[in-house]
Design a protein around this motif. Structure first.
Motif, PDB file in Angstrom:
ATOM      1  N   ILE A 275       0.909  -1.323  -0.005  1.00 32.99           N
ATOM      2  CA  ILE A 275       0.104  -0.013   0.160  1.00 32.99           C
ATOM      3  C   ILE A 275       0.886   1.411  -0.034  1.00 32.99           C
ATOM      4  N   MET A 279       0.778   4.162  -2.783  1.00 31.46           N
ATOM      5  CA  MET A 279       0.545   5.533  -2.281  1.00 31.46           C
ATOM      6  C   MET A 279       1.470   6.553  -3.046  1.00 31.46           C
TER       7      MET A 279
ATOM      8  N   GLN B 187     -10.012   5.721  -6.628  1.00 37.45           N
ATOM      9  CA  GLN B 187      -8.716   5.439  -6.393  1.00 37.45           C
ATOM     10  C   GLN B 187      -8.449   4.980  -4.601  1.00 37.45           C
ATOM     11  N   LEU B 191      -7.671   1.641  -2.830  1.00 35.50           N
ATOM     12  CA  LEU B 191      -6.564   1.574  -1.909  1.00 35.50           C
ATOM     13  C   LEU B 191      -6.839   1.103  -0.582  1.00 35.50           C
ATOM     14  N   MET B 194      -7.710  -2.498  -0.583  1.00 33.55           N
ATOM     15  CA  MET B 194      -6.296  -3.270  -0.726  1.00 33.55           C
ATOM     16  C   MET B 194      -5.814  -3.491   0.810  1.00 33.55           C
ATOM     17  N   ALA B 195      -6.135  -2.187   1.323  1.00 36.16           N
ATOM     18  CA  ALA B 195      -5.371  -1.764   2.632  1.00 36.16           C
ATOM     19  C   ALA B 195      -6.134  -3.057   3.924  1.00 36.16           C
ATOM     20  N   GLY B 197      -7.242  -5.911   3.066  1.00 30.97           N
ATOM     21  CA  GLY B 197      -6.932  -7.016   2.881  1.00 30.97           C
ATOM     22  C   GLY B 197      -7.914  -7.734   1.797  1.00 30.97           C
ATOM     23  N   LEU B 198      -8.338  -6.930   0.825  1.00 33.78           N
ATOM     24  CA  LEU B 198      -9.241  -7.519  -0.195  1.00 33.78           C
ATOM     25  C   LEU B 198      -8.421  -8.475  -1.143  1.00 33.78           C
ATOM     26  N   TYR B 215      -8.542  -0.019 -11.421  1.00 33.90           N
ATOM     27  CA  TYR B 215      -7.510   0.108 -10.511  1.00 33.90           C
ATOM     28  C   TYR B 215      -7.069  -1.087 -10.015  1.00 33.90           C
ATOM     29  N   LYS B 219      -3.369  -3.883 -10.397  1.00 31.94           N
ATOM     30  CA  LYS B 219      -2.471  -4.356  -9.187  1.00 31.94           C
ATOM     31  C   LYS B 219      -2.381  -5.735  -8.877  1.00 31.94           C
ATOM     32  N   PHE B 359      -1.941   8.292   3.305  1.00 28.65           N
ATOM     33  CA  PHE B 359      -2.771   7.541   4.446  1.00 28.65           C
ATOM     34  C   PHE B 359      -1.916   6.955   5.518  1.00 28.65           C
ATOM     35  N   VAL B 361      -1.542   3.626   7.283  1.00 32.62           N
ATOM     36  CA  VAL B 361      -1.940   2.346   7.160  1.00 32.62           C
ATOM     37  C   VAL B 361      -1.616   1.454   8.277  1.00 32.62           C
TER      38      VAL B 361
END
Lengths: 283, 554
Positions: A275, A279, B187, B191, B194-195, B197-198, B215, B219, B359, B361
């Motif tokens: 992540i 970013m 976006q 994100l 994903m953060a 844990g998708l 998006y 990835k 962000f 995280v």
């Protein structure tokens, strides 16, 4: 062989229903293949056939009418260690779920799809189903069905399915053999299982099928697509049973880069710093 | 603070020009906010982007322009009235636009001469940088990230030509946002997923939600996410539920029309107690509506979608940072309570770009159920007085995991028992009570001297925030606002406190019927005194809200 047997439970089916034999054959097939009940996931939509997972000890997912396939293939994508078997009726599989039927053939996720096909709607008490013969009289189709019956096998072959078979609930030995081949097939496998509905289908009865079905012999070449399509069109006085078509195909898991490693998606660990890296791309 | 509009026909390169320009402005230190106004067509029509930039953080867009950059005649005709008296118009020499505010560059001819008509946009970028007193320091790095290597030189050449062909009009104002991110709402949402844990995302393409899937798809291999384009939205949500059942954190995304198709399965997630997150990126309805435009009209629908009664949570996203953090929270709540969580965003937030601090995280942990079978038979829907039964994943132990859309017993098998039905309903619905303790109260904007309270939800947050500033500067009255993020269950504590001193309560919503006002009235009996409602598909701005408040609302 797994040391553990699959247990069955009391059912809510009508006495004499073809589902009893299908359930028995499913249990036998899974046991003979040495499947561990804890690694089997039985998926169904809604209908009489879709109650099958309720009556066998295994993991089960009884979802929405017509939507068994999307849930089943996604569960397999999430955890490829699961043996995923869908049991549902022809209304669920070909009617309500027709779009999923076509597109999951294209997706070719390694699951097995047993369609309990009695050419009538059972749970809703006797209306025409997608496979009902033309002329089938019901409380809704009062003048007889005027629609062309759906040909699941022909459509499956045309859509690119790699394993397409037909069996009959009244021939358990053969059914078990087909079920086992279908479960072992690496990819989406379809078995259309003819079964009588003793309550609502007074035409396509046990003896109706018994008198018409015949087993494909060794001379039949199930690897030839044109032959298979011709054979798939045979339905009436003679109904062929067996593997109508088969072809080795790369499965979804083999083609998808995330899954190809063989590590189940649920066990894959994401790199912690990803992540942060993503970013950075926005800075 | 500056605000420019760049417009042209679809296919003329407005989008590419703007995304490069935004990044250049952000790299120079500015806080940038840009919003797209697109027509639902691939070629032609009139598209524009508003780019606002300044040394201070800004929360939304504005329609008051310092400059118009026109790829075509129509852009000038449609927007000239929005230009400030000292504003400029920048366009190609061939356009028949006259006035002392007009700066003409023979950009199309120069681009052709350079060898590629497509670099006309880069000539404009150069000219804009010059007008606003920028340097070309960041051109190389930004262009290198935006165009193919073989086109880098020609684009940089075009930028220089544009730069040299215009005069400086404004000073660079500075700003310390160079190290912040510039990203869209979708976006940020992706994100966040994903953060959280998708692992599995299934969707059917639909504007304005598709960019989430795009998006993630970019990835997926690196991030270990299966992104599957479904045959329809019904498949998309049932796939997400199936994947989640088997233990992969799953999500689907769509817009209102696709969400309509998903609602039966929303009930399945509630009934079978399978965590699931669905993002509804709203656009104007009903049905096809205005596909590329914005609206907040799915609130009523999202809180009540599907038949029967089951627990759910609905979170509206207020801005870009919220899109990230609330998406993580959506997964957390879905996992913790084994319920469907609906994220409500909209085209405005989804497609607009904002400058956001990177962000944090570190605190993005999502609830993970203890999925170890201790002893005895596993009961998926165990009744032990708790709202949430311990979750086990199929295939991971010697316990059988059964999910059922029929009413079921503790094992997950069909039942018809009246007692069990009531017990299971009570168990599921009791999750709402637990959930209520974790709700986020609406954000309060302003100070305690207010006599008028504005009320909004979701993406009108930014415009409302600006409106409060404008109003408190321009009038002797005092204004404050409450903007809801959590909308279902509706948090009412702060609302009940804040309405006491308000002589006027005005709901500001991007819909025609005042949906949050109705919900508030239903839940609390509090009635808004007037409404500001916009449903033309274009997001209301701070100055528009302020003007309407001063006119007295509706």
């Amino acid at each position: 062989m797994s040391s553990e047997e699959f247990c069955t439970y009391e059912t809510a089916w009508c006495p004499g229903c073809g589902n009893f034999n299908i359930l028995k054959c499913l249990k036998q097939s899974l046991e003979e293949l040495g499947k561990d009940p804890h690694e089997v996931l039985l998926v169904a939509g809604i209908g009489q056939a879709a109650k099958t997972p309720q009556y066998l000890s295994a993991n089960s997912f009884c979802g929405l009418h017509g939507r068994a396939l999307p849930a089943a293939i996604a569960a397999k994508i999430a955890n490829q260690k699961l043996t995923v078997v869908v049991n549902s009726g022809e209304g669920d599989s070909y009617g309500e779920g027709g779009n999923h039927f076509i597109h999951n053939i294209r997706r070719n996720v390694d699951i097995t799809h047993f369609v309990h096909d009695n050419q009538i709607y059972g749970l809703t008490k006797g209306q025409a189903s997608p496979t009902s013969n033309e002329g089938t009289v019901t409380d809704v189709q009062t003048e007889g069905s005027i629609n062309t019956p759906f040909n699941p096998l022909l459509i499956a072959i045309a859509a690119g399915a790699g394993f397409v078979a037909r069996a009959f609930s009244g021939n358990p030995e053969h059914l078990v053999s087909i079920m086992k081949q279908a479960i072992l097939y690496k990819g989406y496998s379809l078995v259309d299982i003819l079964q009588p509905c003793i309550s609502f289908n007074k035409v396509n009865t046990f003896s109706y099928y018994k008198n018409r079905v015949y087993k494909l012999d060794d001379a039949y070449n199930s690897y030839d697509k044109i032959t298979a399509m011709e054979k798939a069109m045979e339905f009436g006085d003679h109904i062929p049973l067996g593997v109508i078509y088969q072809e080795e195909k790369r499965s979804f898991h083999e083609k998808n880069k995330v899954l190809a490693s063989g590590v189940p998606l649920v066990d894959q660990q994401q790199e912690g710093s990803l992540i942060e890296k993503y970013m950075q791309e926005f800075i | 603070m500056y605000n420019i509009l760049i417009g042209g026909a679809a296919g003329q390169g407005v989008d590419t020009t703007c995304s490069i320009l935004e990044k250049l402005l952000k790299q120079s230190g500015y806080h940038v906010f840009s919003v797209k106004d697109l027509m639902s067509r691939v070629r032609g029509g009139h598209n524009f982007t508003l780019i606002r930039f300044g040394s201070e953080a800004m929360a939304s867009h504005s329609y008051i322009l310092d400059g118009i950059v026109a790829f075509n005649q129509e852009t000038v005709e449609l927007h000239r009235h929005e230009l400030k008296p000292d504003g400029f118009i920048l366009c190609d020499s061939q356009l028949s636009v006259e006035g002392k505010d007009v700066i003409k560059i023979d950009m199309n001819a120069i681009a052709k001469k350079l060898g590629n008509p497509k670099v006309a946009g880069s000539i404009l970028i150069g000219a804009i940088l010059k007008i606003f007193g920028e340097t070309l320091d960041h051109s190389r790095t930004v262009f290198a990230g935006a165009v193919k290597p073989e086109y880098l030189a020609i684009n940089l050449q075009a930028v220089e030509i544009g730069y040299d062909s215009t005069a400086k009009q404004h000073a660079h104002n500075g700003g310390a946002y160079g190290a912040w991110m510039l990203l869209t709402g979708n976006q940020a949402l992706a994100l966040g997923a994903m953060a959280a844990g998708l692992k599995f995302y299934s969707a059917y393409p639909m504007s304005p939600s598709t960019s989430i899937m795009e998006y993630l798809a970019g990835k997926m291999t690196e991030a270990g996410i299966v992104v599957e384009q479904a045959e329809d939205e019904i498949a998309a949500i049932n796939m997400a539920i199936g994947a989640s059942f088997a233990g992969a954190r799953a999500m689907t995304g769509t817009s209102g029309g696709g969400f309509c198709l998903m609602v039966e399965a929303l009930g399945l997630s509630g009934m079978a107690e399978i965590p699931m997150v669905v993002a509804d990126i709203q656009r104007p309805g009903p049905v096809t509506g205005l596909p590329t435009r914005t609206e907040q009209s799915d609130l009523n629908f999202a809180i009540s979608a599907a038949h029967g009664e089951f627990p759910r949570m609905v979170i509206a996203l207020k801005n870009h940072a919220d899109a990230f953090y609330q998406t993580i929270r959506a997964f957390h709540m879905a996992e913790k309570y084994q319920i469907p969580v609906i994220i409500l965003s909209d085209q405005y937030l989804a497609d607009s770009s904002a400058t956001v601090e990177p962000f944090d995280v570190r605190n993005s942990q999502v609830y993970r159920a203890n999925d170890v079978l201790t002893d005895g038979e596993y009961l998926r829907y165990r009744l032990n007085g708790e709202a949430v039964s311990p979750r086990l994943l199929p295939g991971t132990s010697k316990g059988f995991v059964s999910a059922d859309s029929d009413e079921h017993d503790e094992r997950g098998r069909i039942i018809e028992s009246a007692e069990m039905r009531v017990q299971m309903m009570d168990k599921r619905l009791s999750k709402l009570k637990k959930l209520e303790a974790e709700l986020k109260e609406p954000e309060f904007i302003g100070d305690d001297s207010y006599d008028t309270l504005l009320i909004g939800w979701g993406s009108t947050y930014g415009p409302i925030k600006e409106a409060i500033t404008i109003l408190n500067h321009q009038t002797i009255h005092h204004f404050s606002a409450l903007v809801f993020g959590d909308v279902y269950p509706l948090p009412v504590k702060r609302l009940n406190e804040k309405v006491v001193q308000a002589k006027q309560i005005i709901n500001v919503e991007q819909n025609a019927t005042g949906q949050i006002a109705k919900l508030i009235r239903e839940q609390t009996g509090i009635m808004c005194t007037s409404s500001i409602l916009k449903y033309d598909g274009r997001q209301i701005s701070g100055e528009q809200i302020a003007a309407q408040v001063l006119k007295g609302g509706e």
